[in-house]
Design a protein around this motif. Structure first.
Motif, PDB file in Angstrom:
ATOM      1  N   ILE A  53       0.833  -1.208   0.000  1.00  0.00           N
ATOM      2  CA  ILE A  53       0.000   0.000   0.000  1.00  0.00           C
ATOM      3  C   ILE A  53       0.868   1.259   0.000  1.00  0.00           C
ATOM      4  N   LEU A  54       2.043   1.166   0.603  1.00  0.00           N
ATOM      5  CA  LEU A  54       2.967   2.316   0.580  1.00  0.00           C
ATOM      6  C   LEU A  54       3.736   2.412  -0.735  1.00  0.00           C
ATOM      7  N   GLY A  55       3.553   1.431  -1.622  1.00  0.00           N
ATOM      8  CA  GLY A  55       4.265   1.462  -2.901  1.00  0.00           C
ATOM      9  C   GLY A  55       5.742   1.164  -2.740  1.00  0.00           C
ATOM     10  N   LEU A  82       4.826   8.584  -6.532  1.00  0.00           N
ATOM     11  CA  LEU A  82       4.770   7.730  -5.341  1.00  0.00           C
ATOM     12  C   LEU A  82       5.427   8.398  -4.140  1.00  0.00           C
ATOM     13  N   THR A  83       6.512   9.098  -4.375  1.00  0.00           N
ATOM     14  CA  THR A  83       7.229   9.772  -3.292  1.00  0.00           C
ATOM     15  C   THR A  83       6.337  10.808  -2.629  1.00  0.00           C
ATOM     16  N   ARG A  84       5.506  11.460  -3.439  1.00  0.00           N
ATOM     17  CA  ARG A  84       4.582  12.436  -2.883  1.00  0.00           C
ATOM     18  C   ARG A  84       3.420  11.759  -2.154  1.00  0.00           C
ATOM     19  N   TYR A  85       2.953  10.642  -2.744  1.00  0.00           N
ATOM     20  CA  TYR A  85       1.841   9.891  -2.144  1.00  0.00           C
ATOM     21  C   TYR A  85       2.231   9.347  -0.767  1.00  0.00           C
ATOM     22  N   ARG A  86       3.447   8.776  -0.669  1.00  0.00           N
ATOM     23  CA  ARG A  86       3.938   8.343   0.642  1.00  0.00           C
ATOM     24  C   ARG A  86       4.068   9.586   1.504  1.00  0.00           C
ATOM     25  N   TRP A  87       3.767   9.493   2.714  1.00  0.00           N
ATOM     26  CA  TRP A  87       3.810  10.601   3.673  1.00  0.00           C
ATOM     27  C   TRP A  87       2.650  11.553   3.513  1.00  0.00           C
ATOM     28  N   THR A  88       2.406  12.111   2.322  1.00  0.00           N
ATOM     29  CA  THR A  88       1.334  13.115   2.268  1.00  0.00           C
ATOM     30  C   THR A  88      -0.045  12.468   2.161  1.00  0.00           C
ATOM     31  N   SER A  89      -0.136  11.230   1.700  1.00  0.00           N
ATOM     32  CA  SER A  89      -1.427  10.534   1.676  1.00  0.00           C
ATOM     33  C   SER A  89      -1.453   9.414   2.702  1.00  0.00           C
ATOM     34  N   VAL A  90      -0.356   8.663   2.737  1.00  0.00           N
ATOM     35  CA  VAL A  90      -0.271   7.517   3.646  1.00  0.00           C
ATOM     36  C   VAL A  90       1.055   7.559   4.395  1.00  0.00           C
ATOM     37  N   SER A  91       0.983   7.490   5.715  1.00  0.00           N
ATOM     38  CA  SER A  91       2.206   7.397   6.524  1.00  0.00           C
ATOM     39  C   SER A  91       2.246   6.060   7.216  1.00  0.00           C
ATOM     40  N   MET A  92       3.442   5.665   7.586  1.00  0.00           N
ATOM     41  CA  MET A  92       3.588   4.365   8.227  1.00  0.00           C
ATOM     42  C   MET A  92       4.287   4.505   9.576  1.00  0.00           C
ATOM     43  N   ILE A  93       3.869   3.709  10.526  1.00  0.00           N
ATOM     44  CA  ILE A  93       4.532   3.641  11.829  1.00  0.00           C
ATOM     45  C   ILE A  93       4.965   2.197  12.028  1.00  0.00           C
ATOM     46  N   PHE A  94       6.223   2.023  12.382  1.00  0.00           N
ATOM     47  CA  PHE A  94       6.761   0.679  12.538  1.00  0.00           C
ATOM     48  C   PHE A  94       6.912   0.315  14.011  1.00  0.00           C
ATOM     49  N   GLN A  95       7.212  -0.959  14.242  1.00  0.00           N
ATOM     50  CA  GLN A  95       7.485  -1.417  15.600  1.00  0.00           C
ATOM     51  C   GLN A  95       8.737  -0.725  16.139  1.00  0.00           C
ATOM     52  N   ASP A 117      12.077  18.476   4.248  1.00  0.00           N
ATOM     53  CA  ASP A 117      12.171  17.552   3.103  1.00  0.00           C
ATOM     54  C   ASP A 117      10.881  17.510   2.308  1.00  0.00           C
ATOM     55  N   LYS A 118       9.759  17.521   3.008  1.00  0.00           N
ATOM     56  CA  LYS A 118       8.472  17.376   2.326  1.00  0.00           C
ATOM     57  C   LYS A 118       7.901  18.732   1.902  1.00  0.00           C
ATOM     58  N   GLY A 119       8.689  19.784   2.068  1.00  0.00           N
ATOM     59  CA  GLY A 119       8.270  21.109   1.585  1.00  0.00           C
ATOM     60  C   GLY A 119       7.160  21.747   2.404  1.00  0.00           C
TER      61      GLY A 119
END
Ligand code: ADP
Ligand code: ADP
Length: 244
Positions: A53-55, A82-95, A117-119
């Motif tokens: 889902i994060l591509g 995809l780089t824009r979609y990651r973080w600005t649409s979907v973020s991930m939290i890991f263990q 980095d994300k402007g």
């Protein structure tokens, strides 16, 4: 409202022994306002679904099917998109929250780095209030800004990881075993924080990955059970937990 649609997702990892099937024709939808739980034993394919889902799955690994977000199949997006979609649409939290924090930077500078980095901000001055606001949203005191990752407890680090994940204003968070390494009390405080992100409408929905049934019983609204790459059961939490 439907936020995301996964259709016939199949993932084969490329390894020394050839292709290993991790996800086999998985389909589901994610709706606004819900916490969707992915439950299943280790190796069932839950994390692979999150990475898809994060591509993040690229050749030589094989990925088939569709992941539709706002009418677009993210599996056919260009890397720049995809780089824009990651973080600005979907973020991930890991263990392992530690992995996303730069150990030589303070918490403030870790957040600043991402915002820059994300402007989202141009300079430190602009970032200052945003960062204090983010810390407040994850119930961390402002003094934490000046500390380094190793000076924080596991629970505090996980809160910082959540601050990073929401810093970019995504609609969806994928949380992959975010509380597994924590003691029980800290675990529930993090789960409450995640629930509140939905209640406060900071984000629209969460895909919550865990092998732990009690954790799902606490946080998930709907549960998908995976076994050996396939969905074997799906339903409202109350239904799924009643018929194990
Ligand atoms: P879960 O999150 O449910 O524990 P995973 O998605 O991590 O399951 O793993 C599903 C299968 O894919 C397992 O057989 C695992 O060994 C394999 N796998 C996961 N990640 C990789 C990878 N990066 N390279 C090769 N195989 C992988
Ligand atoms: P960049 O293009 O800014 O270098 P990438 O998208 O290549 O960032 O991701 C770098 C690493 O950050 C990835 O390996 C992944 O583990 C992590 N990552 C990527 N996207 C996200 C996200 N949306 N939320 C949290 N971590 C992410």
């Amino acid at each position: 409202e439907r936020l995301l649609e996964v259709r016939d997702l199949t993932v084969n990892w490329y390894t020394n022994e050839g292709y290993v099937n991790a996800v086999d024709r998985v389909s589901f939808e994610l709706y606004e306002g819900e916490i969707l739980g992915l439950l299943g034993e280790s190796g069932a394919g839950k994390s692979t679904v999150g990475q898809a889902i994060l591509g993040l799955i690229k050749p030589p690994h094989k990925i088939e099917g569709e992941i539709i977000y706002k009418g677009k199949n993210i599996l056919s997006m260009k890397e720049s998109e995809l780089t824009r979609y990651r973080w600005t649409s979907v973020s991930m939290i890991f263990q392992a929250a530690m992995n996303v924090l730069d150990p030589v930077l303070t918490i403030e500078d870790n957040l600043y780095q991402l915002l820059k980095d994300k402007g989202i901000v141009k300079n430190k001055k602009e970032a200052k209030e945003k960062i204090l606001n983010l810390l407040k949203k994850v119930n961390l005191q402002s003094q934490v800004a000046k500390l380094y990752p190793h000076q924080l407890s596991g629970g505090m680090r996980q809160r910082v990881a959540i601050a990073l994940a929401i810093a970019t204003n995504p609609e969806i968070i994928i949380a992959d075993e975010p509380t597994t390494a924590l003691d029980l009390v800290t675990q529930f405080s993090i789960l409450n924080l995640l629930k509140n992100l939905i209640i406060n409408k900071t984000i629209k929905s969460i895909i919550f990955i865990s092998h732990d049934l009690p954790v799902h019983a606490y946080i998930s609204d709907r549960i998908i059970i995976m076994y050996r790459g396939k969905i074997v059961e799906e339903g409202k939490k109350e239904e799924v937990i009643k018929n194990p």
